[in-house]
Design a protein around this motif. Structure first.
Motif, short mmCIF file in Angstrom:
data_model
loop_
_atom_site.label_atom_id
_atom_site.label_comp_id
_atom_site.label_asym_id
_atom_site.label_seq_id
_atom_site.Cartn_x
_atom_site.Cartn_y
_atom_site.Cartn_z
N ALA A 87 0.83 -1.21 0.00
CA ALA A 87 0.00 0.00 0.00
C ALA A 87 0.86 1.25 0.00
N ALA A 88 1.99 1.19 0.68
CA ALA A 88 2.82 2.38 0.85
C ALA A 88 3.72 2.68 -0.34
N MET A 89 4.10 1.67 -1.10
CA MET A 89 5.15 1.85 -2.10
C MET A 89 4.91 3.00 -3.08
N PRO A 90 3.72 3.16 -3.66
CA PRO A 90 3.54 4.28 -4.59
C PRO A 90 3.76 5.64 -3.93
N TYR A 91 3.36 5.76 -2.68
CA TYR A 91 3.51 7.03 -1.96
C TYR A 91 4.97 7.28 -1.59
N LEU A 92 5.69 6.22 -1.23
CA LEU A 92 7.11 6.37 -0.94
C LEU A 92 7.87 6.82 -2.19
N GLU A 93 7.51 6.25 -3.32
CA GLU A 93 8.16 6.64 -4.57
C GLU A 93 7.86 8.10 -4.90
N ASP A 94 6.62 8.54 -4.66
CA ASP A 94 6.27 9.94 -4.90
C ASP A 94 7.06 10.87 -4.01
N LEU A 95 7.20 10.50 -2.72
CA LEU A 95 7.97 11.33 -1.80
C LEU A 95 9.44 11.40 -2.21
N LEU A 96 9.97 10.29 -2.67
CA LEU A 96 11.36 10.27 -3.13
C LEU A 96 11.53 11.18 -4.33
N ASP A 97 10.61 11.10 -5.28
CA ASP A 97 10.69 11.96 -6.46
C ASP A 97 10.59 13.44 -6.09
N ARG A 119 13.41 4.13 0.78
CA ARG A 119 13.82 4.59 -0.54
C ARG A 119 14.71 5.81 -0.35
N SER A 120 15.79 5.91 -1.12
CA SER A 120 16.77 6.96 -0.89
C SER A 120 17.24 7.58 -2.19
N GLY A 121 17.42 8.91 -2.16
CA GLY A 121 18.01 9.62 -3.29
C GLY A 121 19.52 9.54 -3.26
N GLU A 122 20.14 9.81 -4.39
CA GLU A 122 21.59 9.69 -4.51
C GLU A 122 22.33 10.66 -3.58
N LYS A 123 21.75 11.83 -3.34
CA LYS A 123 22.42 12.85 -2.53
C LYS A 123 21.76 12.99 -1.16
N ALA A 124 21.04 11.95 -0.73
CA ALA A 124 20.37 12.00 0.57
C ALA A 124 21.39 12.06 1.69
N VAL A 125 20.94 12.62 2.83
CA VAL A 125 21.82 12.79 3.98
C VAL A 125 22.26 11.43 4.53
N ALA A 126 23.49 11.35 5.05
CA ALA A 126 23.97 10.12 5.68
C ALA A 126 23.16 9.84 6.94
N MET A 127 22.81 8.57 7.15
CA MET A 127 21.95 8.23 8.28
C MET A 127 22.20 6.80 8.71
N VAL A 128 21.60 6.40 9.86
CA VAL A 128 21.88 5.09 10.43
C VAL A 128 20.79 4.07 10.14
N SER A 129 19.59 4.50 9.78
CA SER A 129 18.48 3.56 9.63
C SER A 129 18.47 2.91 8.26
N ASP A 130 18.08 1.64 8.25
CA ASP A 130 17.93 0.88 7.00
C ASP A 130 16.81 -0.12 7.22
N GLY A 235 4.06 16.60 2.43
CA GLY A 235 4.24 15.32 1.75
C GLY A 235 3.90 14.12 2.62
N VAL A 236 4.39 14.11 3.88
CA VAL A 236 4.11 12.96 4.72
C VAL A 236 2.64 12.91 5.13
N ARG A 237 2.01 14.07 5.26
CA ARG A 237 0.57 14.08 5.56
C ARG A 237 -0.22 13.41 4.43
N ILE A 238 0.07 13.83 3.20
CA ILE A 238 -0.64 13.28 2.04
C ILE A 238 -0.37 11.79 1.90
N ALA A 239 0.90 11.41 2.06
CA ALA A 239 1.26 9.99 1.94
C ALA A 239 0.56 9.16 3.00
N ALA A 240 0.58 9.63 4.25
CA ALA A 240 -0.06 8.88 5.33
C ALA A 240 -1.55 8.72 5.08
#
Length: 254
Positions: A87-97, A119-130, A235-240
């Protein structure tokens, strides 16, 4: 058992107890596993070795254990997790775009938050979660969104376990945490700025199922320099809302 009494649990029950020990914990030492599973250290050593050989646990170079990909893959095959991800995948892709940053879908597991998808962009901030990472509820945007809607005893247990500091902005005061959670319930989004990762902020919103229960949270983690940009909260409001609708939720009055 740890108290010296007889342990009548089966081997399977002891193995499950070891698996349960990782609820709310990303990594544990062997001693911590033994204590949480109420097992003698020698028994824990033997059973943890079997878990590790099978691939359910992974031992790091520092001797600490974390959940392995084999156990994780079993978890994401569970129907509810699969349905959430689909259910979430299309919205995650939209947020990434729209943002080019990290986007996540996460659920609460005990006193921790588990990331089901990323989902992560090429220039996304370094982070610990995966995917599969377990992080504290009080130190993450998704964690705050989930904790704000969790049963009262979960909040009590989080506070009792201690509000560990990770960065300067980590919430470590119970009063502040209570205020922040009330704000999340009022505004519908949770924001966490350099609380877990330096140079990053996260904004998250809760996802509801057909009964109205909060079952997940969707988030964006971005460079802190972009904190003032309005598309993250929107974006997260709409996706949720979209994911919740796909799960059968209908907001009151609709």
């Amino acid at each position: 058992m740890s108290g010296g009494g007889r342990d009548d649990r089966s081997v399977a029950e002891k193995l499950f107890a070891i698996a349960d020990a990782f609820a709310g914990a990303e990594e544990l030492t062997l001693s911590e596993i033994a204590a949480r599973a109420a097992l003698p250290l020698s028994t824990a050593h033997r059973l943890v070795g079997e878990w590790t050989e099978w691939g359910g646990l992974v031992r790091g170079d520092d001797g600490r254990y974390r959940v392995g990909m084999r156990m994780w893959r079993l978890g994401v095959r569970e129907p509810t997790a699969r349905r959430l991800r689909n259910a979430a995948m299309p919205y995650l892709e939209d947020l990434l775009d729209a943002t080019g940053e990290h986007v996540h879908l996460a659920v609460r597991d005990g006193l921790g938050v588990v990331y089901l998808e990323r989902r992560s962009g090429e220039k996304a901030v370094a982070m610990v979660s995966d995917i599969g990472t377990i992080l504290p509820l009080h130190a993450t945007g998704v964690g705050l969104a989930l904790l704000a809607h969790a049963p009262a005893d979960v909040y009590d247990d989080v506070v009792a376990a201690g509000l560990r500091r990770f960065q300067q902005n980590t919430i470590t005061d119970e009063g502040e945490l209570r205020r922040r959670l009330a704000e999340v319930r009022q505004t519908g989004i949770a924001t966490s700025v350099q609380a877990l990762t330096r140079g990053a902020f996260s904004v998250a919103a809760p996802v509801r199922d057909a009964t109205g229960e909060v079952v997940a949270a969707v988030s964006i983690i971005a460079h802190v320099e972009r904190l003032g940009e309005p598309q993250f909260g929107l974006g997260v409001r709409i996706a949720a809302r979209g994911i919740s609708a796909a799960l059968g939720y209908r907001a009151p009055g609709t």
